[in-house]
Design a protein around this motif. Structure first.
Motif, PDB file in Angstrom:
ATOM      1  N   GLY A 132       0.822  -1.211   0.000  1.00 45.11           N
ATOM      2  CA  GLY A 132       0.000   0.000   0.000  1.00 45.11           C
ATOM      3  C   GLY A 132       0.848   1.250   0.000  1.00 45.11           C
ATOM      4  N   ARG A 133       0.257   2.367   0.442  1.00 44.87           N
ATOM      5  CA  ARG A 133       0.922   3.678   0.370  1.00 44.87           C
ATOM      6  C   ARG A 133       1.289   4.230   1.745  1.00 44.87           C
ATOM      7  NH1 ARG A 133       2.572   4.987  -4.552  1.00 44.87           N
ATOM      8  NH2 ARG A 133       2.113   7.206  -4.333  1.00 44.87           N
ATOM      9  N   GLN A 134       0.805   3.591   2.811  1.00 45.80           N
ATOM     10  CA  GLN A 134       1.043   4.136   4.140  1.00 45.80           C
ATOM     11  C   GLN A 134       2.460   3.867   4.624  1.00 45.80           C
ATOM     12  OE1 GLN A 134      -1.713   2.905   7.257  1.00 45.80           O
ATOM     13  NE2 GLN A 134      -0.260   3.494   8.843  1.00 45.80           N
ATOM     14  N   PRO A 135       3.219   4.922   4.962  1.00 48.30           N
ATOM     15  CA  PRO A 135       4.571   4.699   5.503  1.00 48.30           C
ATOM     16  C   PRO A 135       4.507   4.004   6.861  1.00 48.30           C
ATOM     17  CG  PRO A 135       4.236   7.006   4.880  1.00 48.30           C
ATOM     18  CD  PRO A 135       2.897   6.356   4.853  1.00 48.30           C
ATOM     19  N   SER A 179      10.847   9.231  -4.836  1.00 51.92           N
ATOM     20  CA  SER A 179      11.410   8.752  -6.107  1.00 51.92           C
ATOM     21  C   SER A 179      11.031   7.302  -6.352  1.00 51.92           C
ATOM     22  CB  SER A 179      12.939   8.895  -6.112  1.00 51.92           C
ATOM     23  OG  SER A 179      13.315  10.210  -5.827  1.00 51.92           O
ATOM     24  N   ALA A 180      11.048   6.489  -5.294  1.00 54.69           N
ATOM     25  CA  ALA A 180      10.639   5.083  -5.410  1.00 54.69           C
ATOM     26  C   ALA A 180       9.132   4.988  -5.624  1.00 54.69           C
ATOM     27  CB  ALA A 180      11.042   4.326  -4.150  1.00 54.69           C
ATOM     28  N   ASP A 181       8.393   6.001  -5.155  1.00 49.00           N
ATOM     29  CA  ASP A 181       6.932   6.080  -5.245  1.00 49.00           C
ATOM     30  C   ASP A 181       6.233   4.975  -4.446  1.00 49.00           C
ATOM     31  OD1 ASP A 181       4.596   7.395  -6.034  1.00 49.00           O
ATOM     32  OD2 ASP A 181       4.284   6.044  -7.728  1.00 49.00           O
ATOM     33  N   HIS A 182       6.824   4.644  -3.305  1.00 45.37           N
ATOM     34  CA  HIS A 182       6.184   3.706  -2.376  1.00 45.37           C
ATOM     35  C   HIS A 182       6.837   3.859  -1.005  1.00 45.37           C
ATOM     36  CE1 HIS A 182       9.693   1.026  -2.531  1.00 45.37           C
ATOM     37  NE2 HIS A 182       9.611   0.985  -3.849  1.00 45.37           N
ATOM     38  N   PRO A 183       6.225   3.319   0.050  1.00 41.33           N
ATOM     39  CA  PRO A 183       6.853   3.398   1.367  1.00 41.33           C
ATOM     40  C   PRO A 183       8.205   2.687   1.362  1.00 41.33           C
ATOM     41  CG  PRO A 183       4.571   2.701   1.568  1.00 41.33           C
ATOM     42  CD  PRO A 183       4.920   2.635   0.108  1.00 41.33           C
ATOM     43  N   VAL A 184       9.178   3.259   2.081  1.00 33.87           N
ATOM     44  CA  VAL A 184      10.512   2.673   2.188  1.00 33.87           C
ATOM     45  C   VAL A 184      10.880   2.595   3.669  1.00 33.87           C
ATOM     46  CG1 VAL A 184      11.299   3.434  -0.082  1.00 33.87           C
ATOM     47  CG2 VAL A 184      11.602   4.949   1.879  1.00 33.87           C
ATOM     48  N   ALA A 185      11.606   1.546   4.019  1.00 30.95           N
ATOM     49  CA  ALA A 185      12.004   1.380   5.422  1.00 30.95           C
ATOM     50  C   ALA A 185      13.248   0.520   5.508  1.00 30.95           C
ATOM     51  CB  ALA A 185      10.868   0.746   6.227  1.00 30.95           C
ATOM     52  N   MET A 186      13.917   0.637   6.654  1.00 33.54           N
ATOM     53  CA  MET A 186      14.976  -0.299   7.022  1.00 33.54           C
ATOM     54  C   MET A 186      14.616  -0.856   8.384  1.00 33.54           C
ATOM     55  SD  MET A 186      18.811   0.865   5.945  1.00 33.54           S
ATOM     56  CE  MET A 186      18.742   2.621   6.195  1.00 33.54           C
ATOM     57  N   GLY A 187      15.088  -2.070   8.637  1.00 32.48           N
ATOM     58  CA  GLY A 187      14.814  -2.671   9.934  1.00 32.48           C
ATOM     59  C   GLY A 187      15.837  -3.725  10.288  1.00 32.48           C
ATOM     60  N   MET A 188      15.830  -4.103  11.554  1.00 36.69           N
ATOM     61  CA  MET A 188      16.652  -5.215  12.035  1.00 36.69           C
ATOM     62  C   MET A 188      15.716  -6.386  12.284  1.00 36.69           C
ATOM     63  SD  MET A 188      19.917  -4.389  12.302  1.00 36.69           S
ATOM     64  CE  MET A 188      20.712  -5.327  13.604  1.00 36.69           C
ATOM     65  N   ILE A 189      15.989  -7.513  11.631  1.00 37.12           N
ATOM     66  CA  ILE A 189      15.139  -8.686  11.822  1.00 37.12           C
ATOM     67  C   ILE A 189      15.988  -9.889  12.237  1.00 37.12           C
ATOM     68  CG2 ILE A 189      13.407  -7.870  10.157  1.00 37.12           C
ATOM     69  CD1 ILE A 189      14.441 -10.005   8.220  1.00 37.12           C
TER      70      ILE A 189
END
Length: 367
Positions: A291-294, A320-330
């Motif tokens: 979806g679009r929600q960050p 620029s990516a035109d979508h939510p972006v994230a980084m995480g530790m898994i």
């Protein structure tokens, strides 16, 4: 519960006020967050033309003396003797547990002289850390009082040439002192080509005004700087890496040369080797929400059965990516992406998948 400490003001704050900046606190500084252009347009302007960032909250230090190389090899997991003049290197200060006190860039200016750029929130701790180590070496650590500007974007080099910036011979991750008090490096925090320029206050105001007079240049605030670096897959210390994070679990072994991993005598070397021998238990990854929600930093990640799998460390929307972006530790067992994961947003689950980093291609100038 101490008293509120006043935020430090940037030396060129009046220019930002005149440009209509909205300010907010970051790492003890009153920083321009956005300008009238707005976050989305500031971000895209940097990707398309050239953005100007005031990063004077960051701290420059010179490291010089007979044992500057030996000092740096103790302070950081690197081999400073291997750096050619003008060569820059991304590295760390680690604590005795191999936790990342700060990530930084070291540039060799001459045989016995180096420039080090530290993050704003860690500058005092970094200086204290260096001074403790320096007691054992013939070396001088000098904090510099400089305005620090970043010019970033595909037209940065054209603009730099038009305003007369000495960038001769510089490619990505190279830097030099160009005139008295000036330090110019071809580097940045956006994934784009560009320059970071440390210069005296008396020179900074006319230089910034000259840059802003160029039709390709706009002021860019901290909010767009964050979305740009996140799309580029670049870590923010205090979020994606902290003193509780080591380079092994943070997937940041690449800055540490192989021979230094095995035989270096840097602070934290023993703990680092034990962690590396045992192997990572976690992994830093790129994440894309459906979806679009960050999905913001601090959000918990769970499996379909509700088992805790990790957490978002940085998140937002990538214009620029035109979508939510994230980084995480898994947890390492989920790093292959085979197990469906969900972000737990106030009790509501949002499907999230592992995504290669960076989200947008790096466009560094390598010659």
């Amino acid at each position: 519960m101490g008293e509120n400490t006043a935020l430090k003001a940037l030396p060129l704050k009046d220019l930002h006020i005149a440009a209509g900046a909205k300010f907010g606190g970051f790492a003890g500084w009153d920083m321009p967050l956005t300008y009238p252009l707005g976050v989305m347009k500031e971000h895209l302007h940097t990707r398309e033309k050239a953005g100007l960032f005031d990063i004077s909250h960051m701290k420059l230090f010179t490291i010089e003396g007979k044992q500057a190389v030996e000092f740096l090899n103790r302070a950081c997991p690197l081999d400073a003797s291997k750096l050619a003049p003008s060569q820059a290197k991304y590295t760390f200060f680690l604590n005795e547990q191999a936790g990342i006190i700060d990530d930084l860039i070291v540039t060799r200016l001459s045989d016995l002289r180096f420039m080090l750029v530290a993050n704003a929130g860690n500058a005092e701790e970094d200086e204290a850390h260096m001074r403790t180590i320096a007691k054992g070496f013939e070396v001088t650590v000098t904090p510099l009082d400089r305005v620090f500007l970043a010019l970033q974007g595909p037209r940065a080099a054209e603009v730099a040439k038009r305003v007369g910036l000495d960038m001769e011979g510089l490619v990505f991750m190279q830097g030099k002192e160009t005139q008295k008090g000036w330090f110019v490096s071809r580097s940045g925090y956006t994934g784009e080509d560009g320059f970071e320029i440390g210069l005296p206050l008396d020179d900074a105001r006319p230089f910034a005004e000259k840059l802003l007079a160029d039709a390709d240049v706009e002021w860019i605030g901290l909010a767009a700087r964050d979305s740009l670096r996140l799309e580029a897959g670049l870590c923010l210390h205090g979020n994606d890496i902290t003193p509780a994070t080591d380079p092994v679990n943070a997937t940041l072994l690449w800055p540490i040369p192989k021979e230094i991993r095995e035989g270096g005598s840097f602070v934290g070397a023993e703990a680092f080797r034990i962690i590396r021998e045992k192997g990572a238990t976690q992994k830093r990854v790129g994440l894309k929400a459906d979806g679009r929600q960050p999905v913001r930093g601090g959000t918990s990640l769970v499996t379909g059965d509700g088992v805790h799998a990790g957490a978002i460390t940085s998140g937002g929307f990538g214009p620029s990516a035109d979508h939510p972006v994230a980084m995480g530790m898994i947890a390492k067992e989920y790093a292959d992406g085979a197990t469906p994961l969900f972000a737990d947003v106030r009790g509501r689950r949002i499907a999230i998948s592992i995504h290669p980093l960076p989200f947008t291609p790096h466009r560094y100038f390598k010659g």
